[in-house]
Design a protein around this motif. Structure first.
Motif, PDB file in Angstrom:
ATOM      1  N   ILE A  42       0.844  -1.202   0.000  1.00  0.00           N
ATOM      2  CA  ILE A  42       0.000   0.000   0.000  1.00  0.00           C
ATOM      3  C   ILE A  42       0.875   1.247   0.000  1.00  0.00           C
ATOM      4  O   ILE A  42       0.591   2.228  -0.699  1.00  0.00           O
ATOM      5  N   SER A  46       1.019   4.196  -2.788  1.00  0.00           N
ATOM      6  CA  SER A  46       0.916   5.600  -2.412  1.00  0.00           C
ATOM      7  C   SER A  46       2.081   6.404  -2.970  1.00  0.00           C
ATOM      8  O   SER A  46       1.901   7.518  -3.487  1.00  0.00           O
ATOM      9  N   ALA A  53      -1.035   8.333   2.004  1.00  0.00           N
ATOM     10  CA  ALA A  53      -2.090   7.444   2.487  1.00  0.00           C
ATOM     11  C   ALA A  53      -2.500   7.836   3.900  1.00  0.00           C
ATOM     12  O   ALA A  53      -1.693   8.370   4.673  1.00  0.00           O
ATOM     13  N   VAL A  57      -5.428   1.552   8.227  1.00  0.00           N
ATOM     14  CA  VAL A  57      -5.214   0.236   7.610  1.00  0.00           C
ATOM     15  C   VAL A  57      -5.661  -0.905   8.521  1.00  0.00           C
ATOM     16  O   VAL A  57      -6.093  -1.956   8.035  1.00  0.00           O
ATOM     17  N   LEU A 128       3.588   2.901   6.549  1.00  0.00           N
ATOM     18  CA  LEU A 128       3.160   3.823   5.487  1.00  0.00           C
ATOM     19  C   LEU A 128       4.055   5.044   5.356  1.00  0.00           C
ATOM     20  O   LEU A 128       3.903   5.828   4.415  1.00  0.00           O
ATOM     21  N   VAL A 141      -6.081   7.279  -1.421  1.00  0.00           N
ATOM     22  CA  VAL A 141      -5.396   6.006  -1.668  1.00  0.00           C
ATOM     23  C   VAL A 141      -6.304   4.832  -1.340  1.00  0.00           C
ATOM     24  O   VAL A 141      -6.526   3.940  -2.172  1.00  0.00           O
ATOM     25  N   LEU A 142      -6.842   4.807  -0.132  1.00  0.00           N
ATOM     26  CA  LEU A 142      -7.724   3.706   0.257  1.00  0.00           C
ATOM     27  C   LEU A 142      -9.018   3.730  -0.545  1.00  0.00           C
ATOM     28  O   LEU A 142      -9.572   2.668  -0.867  1.00  0.00           O
ATOM     29  N   LEU A 145      -8.187   2.227  -3.999  1.00  0.00           N
ATOM     30  CA  LEU A 145      -7.991   0.779  -3.894  1.00  0.00           C
ATOM     31  C   LEU A 145      -9.317   0.043  -3.682  1.00  0.00           C
ATOM     32  O   LEU A 145      -9.465  -1.111  -4.090  1.00  0.00           O
ATOM     33  N   GLY A 151      -5.015  -2.292  -6.894  1.00  0.00           N
ATOM     34  CA  GLY A 151      -4.269  -3.081  -5.924  1.00  0.00           C
ATOM     35  C   GLY A 151      -3.642  -4.322  -6.516  1.00  0.00           C
ATOM     36  O   GLY A 151      -2.586  -4.780  -6.042  1.00  0.00           O
ATOM     37  N   ILE A 156      -1.280  -5.998  -3.757  1.00  0.00           N
ATOM     38  CA  ILE A 156      -1.836  -5.691  -2.444  1.00  0.00           C
ATOM     39  C   ILE A 156      -2.791  -6.810  -2.051  1.00  0.00           C
ATOM     40  O   ILE A 156      -3.842  -6.991  -2.675  1.00  0.00           O
ATOM     41  N   ILE A 160      -9.279  -4.187   0.341  1.00  0.00           N
ATOM     42  CA  ILE A 160      -9.696  -2.841   0.719  1.00  0.00           C
ATOM     43  C   ILE A 160     -11.167  -2.700   0.317  1.00  0.00           C
ATOM     44  O   ILE A 160     -11.494  -2.487  -0.838  1.00  0.00           O
TER      45      ILE A 160
END
Length: 284
Positions: A42, A46, A53, A57, A128, A141-142, A145, A151, A156, A160
């Motif tokens: 991740i 990023s 990010a 997480v 991160l 970012v999240l 994903l 991802g 990854i 997510i």
């Protein structure tokens, strides 16, 4: 007040012994290495998109059944030496009294479980760096994903989930995920404490590990009703129903049953310890 000090002193003694326990260092290194493989992709994503990010997480870790399996096996390793009676403990029991010593061990299990998952949450954030930003939102970012297959390009492994982002705010997801993981970790620790005190020390670890593997079996079997009988599964927000439209256990069900199980184990610990002879056990 003096009794409270004695109880917490018994708990603090166990925590202080971590610094001389090789098993704690091995567990810490294993967690750092494992979380590195899980979270660093991740961070790579990023860095590649030049977007920092957010640190949220931790709730996604338990969404992956293999990750949840390994994290909970870490709890089994952490508490495998229950009921924590080494050569020093008989003298502590004489000074503090059996009841206060027992309450100290129960509080130790609760504190150690919280510290274990706090360590995991902290390491997942540090992984991160330096592309990290703090926000009350999930972040780009999240969010990316969750909504795209980006991802896969960065390998990854964490799922997510958009559903998680839609259902919970980041703070709520972190709080509920940590609380559920703590309840499950405490449950496994108390279970090993009670079984090892009543039978042999190996029994507790075997039963606890079996419950950890049960959650993986439930996932592979894809039987929604099985989730109701797998407490370890409830550490994952993805295995709980928040809309009351599926056969998955609800969040209220999971919290209520876990609290009930922990209270029942505490009661059993008190009952069993009254009749137990104090035998010094070798370190594990």
């Amino acid at each position: 007040m003096g009794r409270i000090i004695r109880i917490f002193s018994c708990s603090a003694q166990n925590l202080r012994k971590w610094s001389a326990n090789p098993r704690i260092y091995v567990l810490s290194l294993l967690l750092i290495g494992f979380l590195g493989d899980t979270v660093l992709p991740i961070a790579d994503f990023s860095s590649s998109v030049h977007v920092p990010a957010t640190p949220w997480v931790f709730p996604y870790l338990a969404l992956n059944q293999k990750v949840l399996l390994l994290l909970m096996l870490g709890i089994v390793l952490l508490f495998c030496d229950a009921p924590f009676i080494d050569a020093h403990q008989p003298y502590v029991i004489i000074r503090s009294g059996k009841r206060d010593w027992l309450l100290g061990q129960i509080i130790y299990i609760m504190l150690a479980s919280a510290l274990y998952f706090l360590f995991i949450a902290l390491i997942s954030v540090l992984m991160l760096l330096p592309n990290l930003t703090f926000s009350s939102e999930w972040g780009k970012v999240l969010g990316t994903l969750a909504l795209t297959d980006a991802g896969n390009q960065f390998k990854i492994g964490l799922p997510i989930s958009y559903q998680l982002q839609f259902t919970y705010t980041p703070i709520a997801a972190m709080a509920w995920s940590f609380f559920l993981n703590w309840l499950v970790g405490t449950f496994l620790g108390l279970l090993m404490f009670v079984l090892n005190m009543r039978f042999t020390r190996e029994i507790g670890a075997v039963v606890a590990a079996s419950l950890v593997f049960l959650q993986y079996f439930c996932f592979e079997a894809n039987g929604f009703l099985l989730w109701h009988f797998s407490p370890v599964s409830w550490a994952s927000l993805g295995n709980l129903d928040t809309t009351h439209t599926s056969a998955l256990p609800s969040l209220i069900y999971a919290v209520s049953v876990l609290i009930g199980l922990n209270l029942m184990l505490i009661l059993l610990a008190v009952l069993f310890f009254r009749k137990k002879n104090i035998d010094v056990l070798p370190p594990m």
